[in-house]
Design a protein around this motif. Structure first.
Motif, PDB file in Angstrom:
ATOM      1  N   LYS A  19       0.840  -1.200   0.000  1.00  0.00           N
ATOM      2  CA  LYS A  19       0.000   0.000   0.000  1.00  0.00           C
ATOM      3  C   LYS A  19       0.868   1.240   0.000  1.00  0.00           C
ATOM      4  N   THR A  20       0.521   2.203  -0.832  1.00  0.00           N
ATOM      5  CA  THR A  20       1.189   3.494  -0.819  1.00  0.00           C
ATOM      6  C   THR A  20       0.216   4.533  -0.285  1.00  0.00           C
ATOM      7  N   VAL A  21       0.635   5.233   0.757  1.00  0.00           N
ATOM      8  CA  VAL A  21      -0.197   6.255   1.387  1.00  0.00           C
ATOM      9  C   VAL A  21       0.394   7.621   1.049  1.00  0.00           C
ATOM     10  N   GLU A  22      -0.374   8.436   0.348  1.00  0.00           N
ATOM     11  CA  GLU A  22       0.061   9.787  -0.006  1.00  0.00           C
ATOM     12  C   GLU A  22      -0.170  10.697   1.193  1.00  0.00           C
ATOM     13  N   ILE A  23       0.901  11.306   1.675  1.00  0.00           N
ATOM     14  CA  ILE A  23       0.835  12.127   2.888  1.00  0.00           C
ATOM     15  C   ILE A  23       1.186  13.570   2.562  1.00  0.00           C
ATOM     16  N   GLN A  24       0.286  14.467   2.902  1.00  0.00           N
ATOM     17  CA  GLN A  24       0.482  15.898   2.673  1.00  0.00           C
ATOM     18  C   GLN A  24       1.113  16.545   3.907  1.00  0.00           C
ATOM     19  N   SER A  25       2.036  17.452   3.660  1.00  0.00           N
ATOM     20  CA  SER A  25       2.673  18.134   4.779  1.00  0.00           C
ATOM     21  C   SER A  25       3.286  19.438   4.313  1.00  0.00           C
ATOM     22  N   PHE A  26       4.061  20.037   5.191  1.00  0.00           N
ATOM     23  CA  PHE A  26       4.779  21.269   4.890  1.00  0.00           C
ATOM     24  C   PHE A  26       6.095  21.233   5.649  1.00  0.00           C
ATOM     25  N   LEU A  55       4.081  -2.640   8.034  1.00  0.00           N
ATOM     26  CA  LEU A  55       2.720  -2.778   7.502  1.00  0.00           C
ATOM     27  C   LEU A  55       2.714  -3.039   6.002  1.00  0.00           C
ATOM     28  N   ASN A  56       3.898  -3.323   5.439  1.00  0.00           N
ATOM     29  CA  ASN A  56       4.009  -3.517   3.986  1.00  0.00           C
ATOM     30  C   ASN A  56       3.423  -2.321   3.245  1.00  0.00           C
ATOM     31  N   ALA A  57       3.782  -1.127   3.700  1.00  0.00           N
ATOM     32  CA  ALA A  57       3.252   0.113   3.119  1.00  0.00           C
ATOM     33  C   ALA A  57       4.387   1.100   2.881  1.00  0.00           C
ATOM     34  N   ASP A  58       4.178   1.984   1.934  1.00  0.00           N
ATOM     35  CA  ASP A  58       5.125   3.048   1.621  1.00  0.00           C
ATOM     36  C   ASP A  58       4.447   4.396   1.825  1.00  0.00           C
ATOM     37  N   ALA A  59       5.212   5.367   2.275  1.00  0.00           N
ATOM     38  CA  ALA A  59       4.716   6.733   2.427  1.00  0.00           C
ATOM     39  C   ALA A  59       5.211   7.580   1.267  1.00  0.00           C
ATOM     40  N   ASP A  60       4.302   8.258   0.606  1.00  0.00           N
ATOM     41  CA  ASP A  60       4.630   9.171  -0.497  1.00  0.00           C
ATOM     42  C   ASP A  60       4.358  10.587  -0.010  1.00  0.00           C
ATOM     43  N   PHE A  61       5.431  11.280   0.404  1.00  0.00           N
ATOM     44  CA  PHE A  61       5.283  12.594   1.023  1.00  0.00           C
ATOM     45  C   PHE A  61       5.200  13.697  -0.032  1.00  0.00           C
ATOM     46  N   HIS A  62       4.208  14.590   0.135  1.00  0.00           N
ATOM     47  CA  HIS A  62       4.038  15.751  -0.728  1.00  0.00           C
ATOM     48  C   HIS A  62       4.157  16.993   0.155  1.00  0.00           C
ATOM     49  N   ILE A  63       5.196  17.787  -0.070  1.00  0.00           N
ATOM     50  CA  ILE A  63       5.469  18.946   0.767  1.00  0.00           C
ATOM     51  C   ILE A  63       5.031  20.225   0.048  1.00  0.00           C
ATOM     52  N   ASP A 217      -8.652   2.730   5.092  1.00  0.00           N
ATOM     53  CA  ASP A 217      -9.428   1.840   5.944  1.00  0.00           C
ATOM     54  C   ASP A 217      -9.064   2.058   7.409  1.00  0.00           C
ATOM     55  N   GLN A 218     -10.054   2.007   8.279  1.00  0.00           N
ATOM     56  CA  GLN A 218      -9.799   2.201   9.706  1.00  0.00           C
ATOM     57  C   GLN A 218      -8.881   1.110  10.260  1.00  0.00           C
ATOM     58  N   GLU A 219      -8.949  -0.083   9.702  1.00  0.00           N
ATOM     59  CA  GLU A 219      -8.095  -1.170  10.167  1.00  0.00           C
ATOM     60  C   GLU A 219      -6.614  -0.824   9.964  1.00  0.00           C
ATOM     61  N   PHE A 220      -6.305  -0.167   8.852  1.00  0.00           N
ATOM     62  CA  PHE A 220      -4.915   0.252   8.609  1.00  0.00           C
ATOM     63  C   PHE A 220      -4.476   1.260   9.666  1.00  0.00           C
ATOM     64  N   VAL A 221      -5.374   2.164  10.042  1.00  0.00           N
ATOM     65  CA  VAL A 221      -5.055   3.166  11.060  1.00  0.00           C
ATOM     66  C   VAL A 221      -4.757   2.484  12.395  1.00  0.00           C
ATOM     67  N   LEU A 222      -5.535   1.470  12.738  1.00  0.00           N
ATOM     68  CA  LEU A 222      -5.317   0.733  13.986  1.00  0.00           C
ATOM     69  C   LEU A 222      -3.977   0.016  13.972  1.00  0.00           C
ATOM     70  N   GLU A 223      -3.610  -0.563  12.834  1.00  0.00           N
ATOM     71  CA  GLU A 223      -2.328  -1.253  12.726  1.00  0.00           C
ATOM     72  C   GLU A 223      -1.166  -0.263  12.779  1.00  0.00           C
ATOM     73  N   PHE A 224      -1.344   0.901  12.146  1.00  0.00           N
ATOM     74  CA  PHE A 224      -0.307   1.936  12.223  1.00  0.00           C
ATOM     75  C   PHE A 224      -0.105   2.373  13.668  1.00  0.00           C
ATOM     76  N   ASP A 225      -1.199   2.567  14.387  1.00  0.00           N
ATOM     77  CA  ASP A 225      -1.118   2.980  15.785  1.00  0.00           C
ATOM     78  C   ASP A 225      -0.314   1.972  16.605  1.00  0.00           C
ATOM     79  N   LYS A 226      -0.559   0.710  16.366  1.00  0.00           N
ATOM     80  CA  LYS A 226       0.132  -0.345  17.102  1.00  0.00           C
ATOM     81  C   LYS A 226       1.641  -0.291  16.847  1.00  0.00           C
ATOM     82  N   GLN A 227       2.027  -0.102  15.587  1.00  0.00           N
ATOM     83  CA  GLN A 227       3.442  -0.060  15.244  1.00  0.00           C
ATOM     84  C   GLN A 227       4.120   1.197  15.781  1.00  0.00           C
TER      85      GLN A 227
END
Length: 246
Positions: A19-26, A55-63, A217-227
Protein backbone atom coordinates in the motif's frame (compact mmCIF):
# COMPACT_ATOMS: atom_id res chain seq x y z
CA UNK A 1 3.85 -27.68 -4.90
CA UNK A 2 7.59 -27.09 -4.98
CA UNK A 3 9.11 -24.79 -2.29
CA UNK A 4 10.44 -22.31 -4.86
CA UNK A 5 6.99 -21.94 -6.44
CA UNK A 6 5.40 -21.39 -3.02
CA UNK A 7 8.00 -18.72 -2.20
CA UNK A 8 7.45 -16.89 -5.50
CA UNK A 9 3.69 -16.94 -5.03
CA UNK A 10 4.14 -15.51 -1.53
CA UNK A 11 6.38 -12.69 -2.77
CA UNK A 12 3.95 -11.93 -5.60
CA UNK A 13 1.01 -11.79 -3.18
CA UNK A 14 2.92 -9.52 -0.80
CA UNK A 15 3.84 -7.08 -3.56
CA UNK A 16 0.28 -7.00 -4.88
CA UNK A 17 -0.99 -5.99 -1.45
CA UNK A 18 1.65 -3.33 -0.82
CA UNK A 19 0.00 0.00 0.00
CA UNK A 20 1.19 3.49 -0.82
CA UNK A 21 -0.20 6.26 1.39
CA UNK A 22 0.06 9.79 -0.01
CA UNK A 23 0.83 12.13 2.89
CA UNK A 24 0.48 15.90 2.67
CA UNK A 25 2.67 18.13 4.78
CA UNK A 26 4.78 21.27 4.89
CA UNK A 27 8.32 22.11 5.96
CA UNK A 28 8.30 21.88 9.75
CA UNK A 29 11.92 21.36 10.89
CA UNK A 30 13.15 19.29 12.62
CA UNK A 31 10.00 17.21 12.30
CA UNK A 32 9.47 17.48 8.52
CA UNK A 33 12.14 18.76 6.12
CA UNK A 34 13.28 18.38 2.51
CA UNK A 35 16.90 17.38 1.84
CA UNK A 36 19.13 18.40 -1.07
CA UNK A 37 17.78 15.51 -3.14
CA UNK A 38 14.20 16.74 -2.68
CA UNK A 39 13.29 13.87 -0.35
CA UNK A 40 11.29 14.33 2.84
CA UNK A 41 13.15 13.65 6.08
CA UNK A 42 12.90 14.51 9.76
CA UNK A 43 11.71 13.10 13.08
CA UNK A 44 8.07 12.55 12.13
CA UNK A 45 8.95 11.39 8.60
CA UNK A 46 11.21 8.66 9.94
CA UNK A 47 8.69 7.54 12.56
CA UNK A 48 6.14 7.08 9.78
CA UNK A 49 8.57 5.26 7.50
CA UNK A 50 9.66 2.89 10.28
CA UNK A 51 6.03 2.17 11.21
CA UNK A 52 4.99 1.63 7.60
CA UNK A 53 7.80 -0.87 7.04
CA UNK A 54 6.01 -3.26 9.40
CA UNK A 55 2.72 -2.78 7.50
CA UNK A 56 4.01 -3.52 3.99
CA UNK A 57 3.25 0.11 3.12
CA UNK A 58 5.12 3.05 1.62
CA UNK A 59 4.72 6.73 2.43
CA UNK A 60 4.63 9.17 -0.50
CA UNK A 61 5.28 12.59 1.02
CA UNK A 62 4.04 15.75 -0.73
CA UNK A 63 5.47 18.95 0.77
CA UNK A 64 3.68 22.25 0.10
CA UNK A 65 2.24 24.53 2.80
CA UNK A 66 -0.10 23.92 5.72
CA UNK A 67 -3.22 25.44 4.15
CA UNK A 68 -2.89 23.41 0.93
CA UNK A 69 -1.96 20.20 2.75
CA UNK A 70 -4.90 20.49 5.13
CA UNK A 71 -7.37 21.27 2.32
CA UNK A 72 -6.28 18.32 0.18
CA UNK A 73 -6.79 15.76 2.94
CA UNK A 74 -9.94 17.38 4.34
CA UNK A 75 -11.50 17.19 0.86
CA UNK A 76 -10.33 13.53 0.58
CA UNK A 77 -8.06 14.22 -2.40
CA UNK A 78 -5.15 12.68 -0.46
CA UNK A 79 -4.76 10.06 2.25
CA UNK A 80 -2.74 11.51 5.15
CA UNK A 81 -1.83 14.78 6.85
CA UNK A 82 1.11 15.62 9.14
CA UNK A 83 1.44 17.17 11.60
CA UNK A 84 -2.05 17.85 12.94
CA UNK A 85 -3.88 18.18 16.23
CA UNK A 86 -6.75 15.90 17.16
CA UNK A 87 -9.94 17.94 17.60
CA UNK A 88 -13.64 17.10 17.59
CA UNK A 89 -14.36 19.05 14.41
CA UNK A 90 -11.50 17.40 12.50
CA UNK A 91 -12.63 13.93 13.54
CA UNK A 92 -15.61 14.39 11.22
CA UNK A 93 -13.36 13.72 8.24
CA UNK A 94 -10.13 12.28 9.71
CA UNK A 95 -9.24 8.99 11.39
CA UNK A 96 -6.68 9.48 14.13
CA UNK A 97 -4.45 6.84 15.72
CA UNK A 98 -4.53 6.88 19.51
CA UNK A 99 -0.77 7.43 19.65
CA UNK A 100 0.76 10.87 19.05
CA UNK A 101 4.25 11.28 17.60
CA UNK A 102 5.30 13.78 20.27
CA UNK A 103 4.24 16.90 22.14
CA UNK A 104 4.79 20.35 20.64
CA UNK A 105 5.86 22.88 23.26
CA UNK A 106 3.71 25.85 22.23
CA UNK A 107 4.92 29.29 23.33
CA UNK A 108 4.53 32.95 22.69
CA UNK A 109 7.97 33.88 21.33
CA UNK A 110 9.50 37.30 20.86
CA UNK A 111 12.91 38.88 20.33
CA UNK A 112 15.50 38.53 23.06
CA UNK A 113 15.44 42.30 23.68
CA UNK A 114 11.72 42.23 24.62
CA UNK A 115 11.30 43.87 28.06
CA UNK A 116 9.41 41.02 29.73
CA UNK A 117 9.51 37.24 29.61
CA UNK A 118 6.13 36.49 31.21
CA UNK A 119 2.50 36.45 30.08
CA UNK A 120 -0.38 37.01 32.49
CA UNK A 121 -2.77 34.74 30.60
CA UNK A 122 -5.07 37.65 29.68
CA UNK A 123 -5.34 37.30 25.91
CA UNK A 124 -6.81 40.79 25.60
CA UNK A 125 -3.28 42.09 26.23
CA UNK A 126 -2.15 40.59 22.92
CA UNK A 127 -4.41 42.95 20.98
CA UNK A 128 -1.78 45.67 21.44
CA UNK A 129 0.83 43.69 19.49
CA UNK A 130 1.46 42.24 16.04
CA UNK A 131 1.03 38.50 16.61
CA UNK A 132 1.83 35.83 14.02
CA UNK A 133 0.83 32.18 13.70
CA UNK A 134 0.74 29.51 11.00
CA UNK A 135 -2.42 29.61 8.91
CA UNK A 136 -5.06 27.06 10.09
CA UNK A 137 -2.71 25.69 12.78
CA UNK A 138 -4.07 25.16 16.29
CA UNK A 139 -1.96 26.49 19.17
CA UNK A 140 -3.77 25.51 22.38
CA UNK A 141 -7.46 25.47 23.39
CA UNK A 142 -7.38 28.77 25.40
CA UNK A 143 -5.41 30.59 22.69
CA UNK A 144 -7.60 29.24 19.89
CA UNK A 145 -10.81 30.11 21.74
CA UNK A 146 -9.67 33.67 22.43
CA UNK A 147 -8.70 34.08 18.78
CA UNK A 148 -12.08 32.73 17.64
CA UNK A 149 -13.78 35.35 19.84
CA UNK A 150 -11.63 38.10 18.21
CA UNK A 151 -10.06 38.95 21.56
CA UNK A 152 -6.95 39.73 19.52
CA UNK A 153 -5.90 39.52 15.89
CA UNK A 154 -3.12 37.54 14.22
CA UNK A 155 -1.14 37.73 11.02
CA UNK A 156 -1.23 34.33 9.31
CA UNK A 157 1.80 32.80 7.62
CA UNK A 158 2.23 29.59 5.64
CA UNK A 159 5.19 28.26 7.65
CA UNK A 160 7.02 28.61 10.96
CA UNK A 161 10.12 29.57 8.97
CA UNK A 162 8.23 32.56 7.60
CA UNK A 163 7.00 33.46 11.08
CA UNK A 164 10.48 33.43 12.60
CA UNK A 165 12.00 35.42 9.76
CA UNK A 166 9.27 38.07 10.07
CA UNK A 167 9.88 38.25 13.82
CA UNK A 168 13.65 38.57 13.40
CA UNK A 169 13.16 41.35 10.83
CA UNK A 170 10.86 43.32 13.14
CA UNK A 171 7.67 42.79 11.15
CA UNK A 172 6.02 41.01 14.07
CA UNK A 173 6.18 41.58 17.81
CA UNK A 174 5.44 37.98 18.80
CA UNK A 175 4.71 34.62 17.27
CA UNK A 176 2.77 31.67 18.68
CA UNK A 177 4.31 28.35 17.69
CA UNK A 178 6.40 25.35 18.75
CA UNK A 179 9.47 26.54 20.62
CA UNK A 180 11.89 23.85 19.44
CA UNK A 181 11.16 24.60 15.82
CA UNK A 182 11.36 28.37 16.24
CA UNK A 183 14.73 28.15 18.02
CA UNK A 184 16.07 25.86 15.29
CA UNK A 185 15.02 28.28 12.54
CA UNK A 186 16.59 31.19 14.41
CA UNK A 187 19.85 29.26 14.69
CA UNK A 188 19.75 28.53 10.95
CA UNK A 189 19.31 32.26 10.38
CA UNK A 190 22.50 32.94 12.34
CA UNK A 191 20.73 34.18 15.49
CA UNK A 192 20.76 31.25 17.94
CA UNK A 193 20.25 33.60 20.90
CA UNK A 194 17.90 35.98 19.16
CA UNK A 195 14.60 34.72 20.56
CA UNK A 196 12.93 34.77 23.95
CA UNK A 197 10.28 32.29 25.11
CA UNK A 198 7.45 33.97 27.00
CA UNK A 199 6.47 31.95 30.07
CA UNK A 200 4.39 30.07 30.91
CA UNK A 201 4.01 27.92 27.81
CA UNK A 202 0.65 28.18 26.08
CA UNK A 203 0.41 24.40 26.20
CA UNK A 204 1.90 21.10 25.16
CA UNK A 205 0.09 19.83 22.10
CA UNK A 206 0.14 16.22 20.88
CA UNK A 207 0.53 15.92 17.10
CA UNK A 208 -0.68 13.08 14.91
CA UNK A 209 -0.82 11.62 11.43
CA UNK A 210 -4.46 12.07 10.36
CA UNK A 211 -5.99 9.81 7.72
CA UNK A 212 -8.82 10.64 5.30
CA UNK A 213 -11.91 8.63 6.22
CA UNK A 214 -12.81 8.20 2.57
CA UNK A 215 -9.31 7.18 1.47
CA UNK A 216 -7.96 4.88 4.20
CA UNK A 217 -9.43 1.84 5.94
CA UNK A 218 -9.80 2.20 9.71
CA UNK A 219 -8.09 -1.17 10.17
CA UNK A 220 -4.92 0.25 8.61
CA UNK A 221 -5.06 3.17 11.06
CA UNK A 222 -5.32 0.73 13.99
CA UNK A 223 -2.33 -1.25 12.73
CA UNK A 224 -0.31 1.94 12.22
CA UNK A 225 -1.12 2.98 15.79
CA UNK A 226 0.13 -0.34 17.10
CA UNK A 227 3.44 -0.06 15.24
CA UNK A 228 4.02 3.59 16.18
CA UNK A 229 3.32 2.90 19.85
CA UNK A 230 5.80 0.03 19.82
CA UNK A 231 8.50 2.18 18.18
CA UNK A 232 8.07 4.94 20.77
CA UNK A 233 8.20 2.44 23.62
CA UNK A 234 11.50 1.19 22.19
CA UNK A 235 13.00 4.71 22.35
CA UNK A 236 12.77 5.68 18.66
CA UNK A 237 11.88 9.31 19.43
CA UNK A 238 14.94 9.90 21.61
CA UNK A 239 17.21 8.45 18.91
CA UNK A 240 15.71 10.69 16.22
CA UNK A 241 15.90 13.78 18.44
CA UNK A 242 19.61 13.06 18.93
CA UNK A 243 20.00 12.73 15.16
CA UNK A 244 18.20 15.92 14.15
CA UNK A 245 18.62 18.27 17.13
CA UNK A 246 22.36 18.00 17.75
Amino acid sequence: MKPLVVFLLFVSSTLCHAKTVEIQSFVFPPYIMVNDQGKAEGIIVELIEQSFQQLNADADFHISNWARAFAKVKSHQSQGLIPTMRTADREAFFYYPDTAFLLLDQHLITLNAWPTDTFSGDFAELDDYRIGKVRNARISPPFDQALAKHTFDVEKHNSVEGLVKSLLRGRLDMIATDSRQALLVAAQEGKPNGLKLIEPALGQVPVYLAFSKQQVDQEFVLEFDKQLKQLLEQGALAKLEAKYLQ
